[in-house]
Design a protein around this motif. Structure first.
Motif, PDB file in Angstrom:
ATOM      1  N   ILE A 167       0.864  -1.176   0.000  1.00 53.90           N
ATOM      2  CA  ILE A 167       0.000   0.000   0.000  1.00 53.90           C
ATOM      3  C   ILE A 167       0.903   1.229   0.000  1.00 53.90           C
ATOM      4  O   ILE A 167       1.666   1.459   0.927  1.00 53.90           O
ATOM      5  CB  ILE A 167      -0.915   0.027   1.243  1.00 53.90           C
ATOM      6  CG1 ILE A 167      -1.687  -1.280   1.395  1.00 53.90           C
ATOM      7  CG2 ILE A 167      -1.854   1.227   1.175  1.00 53.90           C
ATOM      8  CD1 ILE A 167      -2.634  -1.596   0.274  1.00 53.90           C
ATOM      9  N   GLY A 168       0.821   2.025  -1.065  1.00 54.72           N
ATOM     10  CA  GLY A 168       1.704   3.176  -1.204  1.00 54.72           C
ATOM     11  C   GLY A 168       3.006   2.758  -1.849  1.00 54.72           C
ATOM     12  O   GLY A 168       4.053   2.756  -1.214  1.00 54.72           O
ATOM     13  N   ALA A 169       2.941   2.373  -3.115  1.00 52.20           N
ATOM     14  CA  ALA A 169       4.087   1.747  -3.777  1.00 52.20           C
ATOM     15  C   ALA A 169       4.737   2.622  -4.841  1.00 52.20           C
ATOM     16  O   ALA A 169       5.550   2.152  -5.617  1.00 52.20           O
ATOM     17  CB  ALA A 169       3.661   0.423  -4.411  1.00 52.20           C
ATOM     18  N   ALA A 170       4.373   3.914  -4.861  1.00 55.93           N
ATOM     19  CA  ALA A 170       4.881   4.774  -5.930  1.00 55.93           C
ATOM     20  C   ALA A 170       6.153   5.527  -5.556  1.00 55.93           C
ATOM     21  O   ALA A 170       6.871   6.006  -6.437  1.00 55.93           O
ATOM     22  CB  ALA A 170       3.806   5.781  -6.339  1.00 55.93           C
ATOM     23  N   GLY A 171       6.451   5.628  -4.270  1.00 57.03           N
ATOM     24  CA  GLY A 171       7.599   6.408  -3.827  1.00 57.03           C
ATOM     25  C   GLY A 171       8.900   5.625  -3.838  1.00 57.03           C
ATOM     26  O   GLY A 171       8.991   4.517  -4.374  1.00 57.03           O
ATOM     27  N   TYR A 172       9.914   6.193  -3.198  1.00 53.17           N
ATOM     28  CA  TYR A 172      11.223   5.542  -3.175  1.00 53.17           C
ATOM     29  C   TYR A 172      11.196   4.228  -2.398  1.00 53.17           C
ATOM     30  O   TYR A 172      11.686   3.201  -2.874  1.00 53.17           O
ATOM     31  CB  TYR A 172      12.262   6.474  -2.559  1.00 53.17           C
ATOM     32  CG  TYR A 172      12.697   7.618  -3.442  1.00 53.17           C
ATOM     33  CD1 TYR A 172      13.055   7.405  -4.768  1.00 53.17           C
ATOM     34  CD2 TYR A 172      12.744   8.922  -2.953  1.00 53.17           C
ATOM     35  CE1 TYR A 172      13.449   8.458  -5.582  1.00 53.17           C
ATOM     36  CE2 TYR A 172      13.146   9.979  -3.762  1.00 53.17           C
ATOM     37  CZ  TYR A 172      13.493   9.738  -5.068  1.00 53.17           C
ATOM     38  OH  TYR A 172      13.881  10.780  -5.870  1.00 53.17           O
ATOM     39  N   THR A 173      10.616   4.236  -1.196  1.00 51.36           N
ATOM     40  CA  THR A 173      10.599   3.001  -0.412  1.00 51.36           C
ATOM     41  C   THR A 173       9.661   1.977  -1.034  1.00 51.36           C
ATOM     42  O   THR A 173       9.956   0.775  -1.029  1.00 51.36           O
ATOM     43  CB  THR A 173      10.198   3.267   1.057  1.00 51.36           C
ATOM     44  OG1 THR A 173       8.929   3.929   1.096  1.00 51.36           O
ATOM     45  CG2 THR A 173      11.231   4.116   1.757  1.00 51.36           C
ATOM     46  N   GLY A 174       8.523   2.442  -1.591  1.00 53.53           N
ATOM     47  CA  GLY A 174       7.628   1.528  -2.287  1.00 53.53           C
ATOM     48  C   GLY A 174       8.294   0.888  -3.486  1.00 53.53           C
ATOM     49  O   GLY A 174       8.137  -0.309  -3.753  1.00 53.53           O
ATOM     50  N   GLY A 175       9.058   1.679  -4.214  1.00 49.45           N
ATOM     51  CA  GLY A 175       9.788   1.148  -5.357  1.00 49.45           C
ATOM     52  C   GLY A 175      10.821   0.119  -4.949  1.00 49.45           C
ATOM     53  O   GLY A 175      10.988  -0.922  -5.604  1.00 49.45           O
ATOM     54  N   GLU A 176      11.513   0.379  -3.849  1.00 51.88           N
ATOM     55  CA  GLU A 176      12.493  -0.593  -3.365  1.00 51.88           C
ATOM     56  C   GLU A 176      11.809  -1.888  -2.925  1.00 51.88           C
ATOM     57  O   GLU A 176      12.326  -2.986  -3.160  1.00 51.88           O
ATOM     58  CB  GLU A 176      13.296  -0.007  -2.200  1.00 51.88           C
ATOM     59  CG  GLU A 176      14.253   1.102  -2.598  1.00 51.88           C
ATOM     60  CD  GLU A 176      15.358   0.611  -3.533  1.00 51.88           C
ATOM     61  OE1 GLU A 176      16.400   0.135  -3.041  1.00 51.88           O
ATOM     62  OE2 GLU A 176      15.164   0.707  -4.760  1.00 51.88           O
ATOM     63  N   ILE A 207      24.898   2.514   6.465  1.00 52.56           N
ATOM     64  CA  ILE A 207      23.786   1.722   5.927  1.00 52.56           C
ATOM     65  C   ILE A 207      23.295   2.370   4.635  1.00 52.56           C
ATOM     66  O   ILE A 207      23.644   3.509   4.316  1.00 52.56           O
ATOM     67  CB  ILE A 207      22.596   1.608   6.913  1.00 52.56           C
ATOM     68  CG1 ILE A 207      21.943   2.988   7.156  1.00 52.56           C
ATOM     69  CG2 ILE A 207      23.005   0.954   8.215  1.00 52.56           C
ATOM     70  CD1 ILE A 207      20.611   2.922   7.898  1.00 52.56           C
ATOM     71  N   ASP A 208      22.472   1.626   3.902  1.00 49.76           N
ATOM     72  CA  ASP A 208      21.704   2.181   2.793  1.00 49.76           C
ATOM     73  C   ASP A 208      20.359   2.623   3.347  1.00 49.76           C
ATOM     74  O   ASP A 208      19.615   1.815   3.914  1.00 49.76           O
ATOM     75  CB  ASP A 208      21.522   1.112   1.706  1.00 49.76           C
ATOM     76  CG  ASP A 208      20.855   1.648   0.446  1.00 49.76           C
ATOM     77  OD1 ASP A 208      19.791   2.292   0.560  1.00 49.76           O
ATOM     78  OD2 ASP A 208      21.382   1.416  -0.658  1.00 49.76           O
ATOM     79  N   ASN A 209      20.021   3.896   3.204  1.00 51.64           N
ATOM     80  CA  ASN A 209      18.797   4.416   3.820  1.00 51.64           C
ATOM     81  C   ASN A 209      17.533   3.782   3.253  1.00 51.64           C
ATOM     82  O   ASN A 209      16.528   3.662   3.953  1.00 51.64           O
ATOM     83  CB  ASN A 209      18.714   5.942   3.677  1.00 51.64           C
ATOM     84  CG  ASN A 209      18.716   6.402   2.236  1.00 51.64           C
ATOM     85  OD1 ASN A 209      19.719   6.226   1.529  1.00 51.64           O
ATOM     86  ND2 ASN A 209      17.632   6.987   1.776  1.00 51.64           N
ATOM     87  N   LEU A 210      17.551   3.334   1.987  1.00 53.49           N
ATOM     88  CA  LEU A 210      16.363   2.744   1.382  1.00 53.49           C
ATOM     89  C   LEU A 210      16.261   1.242   1.625  1.00 53.49           C
ATOM     90  O   LEU A 210      15.179   0.665   1.475  1.00 53.49           O
ATOM     91  CB  LEU A 210      16.341   3.010  -0.127  1.00 53.49           C
ATOM     92  CG  LEU A 210      16.153   4.471  -0.559  1.00 53.49           C
ATOM     93  CD1 LEU A 210      16.169   4.578  -2.075  1.00 53.49           C
ATOM     94  CD2 LEU A 210      14.860   5.044  -0.004  1.00 53.49           C
TER      95      LEU A 210
END
Length: 322
Positions: A9-18, A288-291
């Protein structure tokens, strides 16, 4: 084993993409649908074009709660509570929230820092994924806090890539602002301090020292570098042993005897630490990698634990060094 029916749910942003990039290749996940109000009706590859050839999914604004084994919530901070009040998933569904809404472990959520809370995560149905700065800082200091070494104020600085600000445009995330530039924000007041202090209090109920955290915006796209230090009377080799023992069953934790750099951790789910002692101070560097370890990778790590999978499943990542 049976595939885990999964939704984002909410897959369009940076974290959603990852999350999409990780889950379309996860051997035990069946990604049933991806939700986005802003991108509904569009192909996933139109929004995340690097996934061409990996998925034929289309974004939907419908929320189907039936038959879902695991759901990742990548909604903006403050929206998850309202979403869960409106949409009721089965009590058997594992809910992993990447916002700040439940990091105080309210409403039955477990704080999802595997290196500290692994036993609780394994039996949890609701998991609050930690913040990115919070992850790097907690992993840098948790062994020292648990040992009671920190008797005074802890000095912390951290620098994050531009993806840490999210995909929505803002003045301080524009290329022309960010490139060749650095700036401080939320001096000593960063929102992640609350969850950090919560964890440290659980590790050591007597801990009440100040955490003076200086967050920096970096002129790079991804990664976090933390430097933390405090007064320390012990020996460096003692500190190294304590850290390595604390993380002995944590597959993504690495305490390096050599100097480290941030690129070692970027594009991985690792947290890499290096410890020094100078002028009576124990200094810990954390990368770390933030994403990934700071967001989506850690969320998948929590999924693996909650479903009894090997912790590293789908997370053995590293494609580039430069």
């Amino acid at each position: 084993m049976k595939k885990i029916k999964t939704a984002i749910i909410g897959a369009a942003g940076y974290t959603g993409g990852e999350l999409l990039r990780l889950l379309v290749h996860h051997p035990y996940c069946d990604l049933v649908y991806v939700h986005s109000n802003s991108q509904k009706g569009k192909k996933v590859i139109d929004v995340h074009p690097d996934l061409i050839g990996d998925t034929d999914l289309i974004f939907t604004d419908n929320v189907d709660t039936e038959g879902i084994d695991a759901v990742f919530l990548g909604l903006p901070h403050g929206e998850t509570k309202g979403f869960l009040e409106k949409h009721h998933f089965s009590t058997d569904t594992v809910i992993i929230d990447l916002s700040t809404d439940f990091r105080d472990e309210s409403n039955g959520f477990v704080y999802g820092l595997p290196e500290v809370n692994k036993p609780k995560i394994k039996t949890a149905k609701k998991i609050a994924n930690p913040g990115c700065f919070a992850t790097g800082i907690q992993l840098a200091l948790a062994p020292a806090i648990a040992k009671g070494w920190v008797k005074d104020t802890v000095q912390i600085s951290g620098i994050t890539g531009s993806t840490g600000a999210g995909k929505k445009l803002a003045e301080t995330s524009h290329f022309s602002y960010r490139t060749g530039n650095m700036s401080v924000y939320k001096l000593f007041t960063h929102q992640h301090l609350k969850e950090i202090k919560q964890t440290f209090g659980q590790l050591n109920p007597e801990f009440n020292q100040e955490l003076l955290f200086v967050p920096y915006r970096g002129n790079f796209s991804r990664g976090i570098w933390i430097t933390a230090y405090f007064s320390f009377d012990g020996e460096l080799e003692e500190a190294k042993k304590v850290y390595k023992d604390f993380y002995h069953d944590a597959p993504f934790m690495h305490v390096s005897d050599l100097d480290i750099d941030m690129k070692q951790a970027v594009n991985t789910n690792k947290c890499i630490l290096h410890i020094q002692k100078e002028n009576g101070q124990l200094v810990i560097y954390s990368a770390i990698d933030n994403l990934l370890k700071g967001a989506s990778g850690q969320a998948v790590q929590n999924l693996n634990l909650a479903f009894g999978l090997e912790e590293t499943t789908g997370l053995n990542l590293k494609s580039i060094a430069f």
